[in-house]
Design a protein around this motif. Structure first.
Motif, mmCIF file in Angstrom:
data_model
loop_
_atom_site.group_PDB
_atom_site.id
_atom_site.type_symbol
_atom_site.label_atom_id
_atom_site.label_comp_id
_atom_site.label_asym_id
_atom_site.label_seq_id
_atom_site.Cartn_x
_atom_site.Cartn_y
_atom_site.Cartn_z
ATOM 1 N N HIS A 204 0.792 -1.216 0.000
ATOM 2 C CA HIS A 204 0.000 0.000 0.000
ATOM 3 C C HIS A 204 0.831 1.276 0.000
ATOM 4 C CE1 HIS A 204 0.866 -0.740 4.232
ATOM 5 N NE2 HIS A 204 0.828 0.554 4.360
ATOM 6 N N VAL A 205 2.148 1.140 0.050
ATOM 7 C CA VAL A 205 3.016 2.318 0.037
ATOM 8 C C VAL A 205 4.022 2.200 -1.103
ATOM 9 C CG1 VAL A 205 2.799 2.788 2.498
ATOM 10 C CG2 VAL A 205 4.567 1.256 1.715
ATOM 11 N N PRO A 206 4.540 3.333 -1.580
ATOM 12 C CA PRO A 206 5.541 3.297 -2.659
ATOM 13 C C PRO A 206 6.789 2.523 -2.239
ATOM 14 C CG PRO A 206 4.723 5.530 -2.298
ATOM 15 C CD PRO A 206 4.189 4.687 -1.184
ATOM 16 N N ASP A 207 7.498 1.994 -3.199
ATOM 17 C CA ASP A 207 8.695 1.185 -2.943
ATOM 18 C C ASP A 207 9.806 1.957 -2.229
ATOM 19 O OD1 ASP A 207 7.540 -1.043 -4.084
ATOM 20 O OD2 ASP A 207 8.367 -0.619 -6.070
ATOM 21 N N ASP A 208 9.848 3.289 -2.393
ATOM 22 C CA ASP A 208 10.938 4.059 -1.806
ATOM 23 C C ASP A 208 10.714 4.414 -0.334
ATOM 24 O OD1 ASP A 208 8.861 5.756 -2.462
ATOM 25 O OD2 ASP A 208 10.174 7.426 -2.975
ATOM 26 N N VAL A 209 9.600 3.968 0.256
ATOM 27 C CA VAL A 209 9.323 4.234 1.667
ATOM 28 C C VAL A 209 10.007 3.166 2.518
ATOM 29 C CG1 VAL A 209 7.483 4.307 3.410
ATOM 30 C CG2 VAL A 209 7.151 5.385 1.188
ATOM 31 N N SER A 210 10.563 3.573 3.650
ATOM 32 C CA SER A 210 11.277 2.626 4.499
ATOM 33 C C SER A 210 10.323 1.569 5.049
ATOM 34 C CB SER A 210 11.952 3.352 5.660
ATOM 35 O OG SER A 210 10.990 3.766 6.600
ATOM 36 N N ARG A 211 10.881 0.418 5.357
ATOM 37 C CA ARG A 211 10.092 -0.691 5.912
ATOM 38 C C ARG A 211 9.469 -0.289 7.250
ATOM 39 N NH1 ARG A 211 10.002 -6.444 5.363
ATOM 40 N NH2 ARG A 211 9.436 -7.426 7.347
ATOM 41 N N ALA A 212 10.218 0.430 8.076
ATOM 42 C CA ALA A 212 9.712 0.855 9.386
ATOM 43 C C ALA A 212 8.494 1.762 9.235
ATOM 44 C CB ALA A 212 10.809 1.560 10.170
ATOM 45 N N LEU A 213 8.560 2.705 8.302
ATOM 46 C CA LEU A 213 7.432 3.605 8.071
ATOM 47 C C LEU A 213 6.233 2.831 7.534
ATOM 48 C CD1 LEU A 213 6.188 6.407 8.013
ATOM 49 C CD2 LEU A 213 7.207 6.735 5.750
ATOM 50 N N SER A 214 6.488 1.914 6.628
ATOM 51 C CA SER A 214 5.419 1.100 6.062
ATOM 52 C C SER A 214 4.719 0.283 7.150
ATOM 53 C CB SER A 214 5.986 0.169 4.994
ATOM 54 O OG SER A 214 4.983 -0.703 4.523
ATOM 55 N N GLU A 215 5.496 -0.351 8.028
ATOM 56 C CA GLU A 215 4.913 -1.161 9.092
ATOM 57 C C GLU A 215 4.141 -0.307 10.090
ATOM 58 O OE1 GLU A 215 8.099 -3.476 10.705
ATOM 59 O OE2 GLU A 215 8.221 -4.742 8.919
ATOM 60 N N ALA A 216 4.666 0.868 10.412
ATOM 61 C CA ALA A 216 3.985 1.763 11.349
ATOM 62 C C ALA A 216 2.665 2.256 10.749
ATOM 63 C CB ALA A 216 4.878 2.944 11.693
ATOM 64 N N THR A 217 2.680 2.596 9.474
ATOM 65 C CA THR A 217 1.466 3.053 8.805
ATOM 66 C C THR A 217 0.418 1.947 8.761
ATOM 67 O OG1 THR A 217 2.754 4.560 7.438
ATOM 68 C CG2 THR A 217 0.564 4.003 6.650
ATOM 69 N N THR A 218 0.836 0.743 8.429
ATOM 70 C CA THR A 218 -0.076 -0.395 8.382
ATOM 71 C C THR A 218 -0.693 -0.649 9.753
ATOM 72 O OG1 THR A 218 1.140 -1.421 6.570
ATOM 73 C CG2 THR A 218 -0.275 -2.860 7.883
ATOM 74 N N ARG A 219 0.110 -0.609 10.798
ATOM 75 C CA ARG A 219 -0.398 -0.826 12.163
ATOM 76 C C ARG A 219 -1.429 0.242 12.512
ATOM 77 N NH1 ARG A 219 0.205 -3.812 16.447
ATOM 78 N NH2 ARG A 219 1.775 -5.075 15.454
#
Length: 81
Positions: free
Chosen positions: A60-75
């Motif tokens: 759900h996030v662009p490929d250039d976003v960090s994994r930590a940000l992606s996981e925090a957003t998903t949570r």
């Protein structure tokens, strides 16, 4: 305004935490169908007349976003739901 409760919660960083093994959906028989930590939630038992039966939290996030940000957003999305 009395901020006593807000301050107390801010001092406990885990007050907002939903455990990954918390049940978020059930099947029509009442059994657990999805857990909070799952990448997709099975909502077939609630999808009367709808074409979709899963809520997906992958890609759900662009490929250039960090994994930590992606996981925090998903949570956060999951907690709102």
């Amino acid at each position: 305004m009395n901020n006593t409760l807000i301050v107390a919660l801010a001092e406990r960083p885990d007050w907002y935490r939903v455990e990954d093994d918390a049940v978020v959906s059930h099947d029509k028989a009442g059994n657990a169908a999805s857990l909070f930590g799952d990448d997709a939630w099975d909502v077939r038992a609630y999808a009367v007349g709808l074409r979709w039966t899963y809520i997906n939290f992958r890609s759900h996030v662009p490929d250039d976003v960090s994994r930590a940000l992606s996981e925090a957003t998903t949570r956060q999305w999951k907690q709102v739901m």
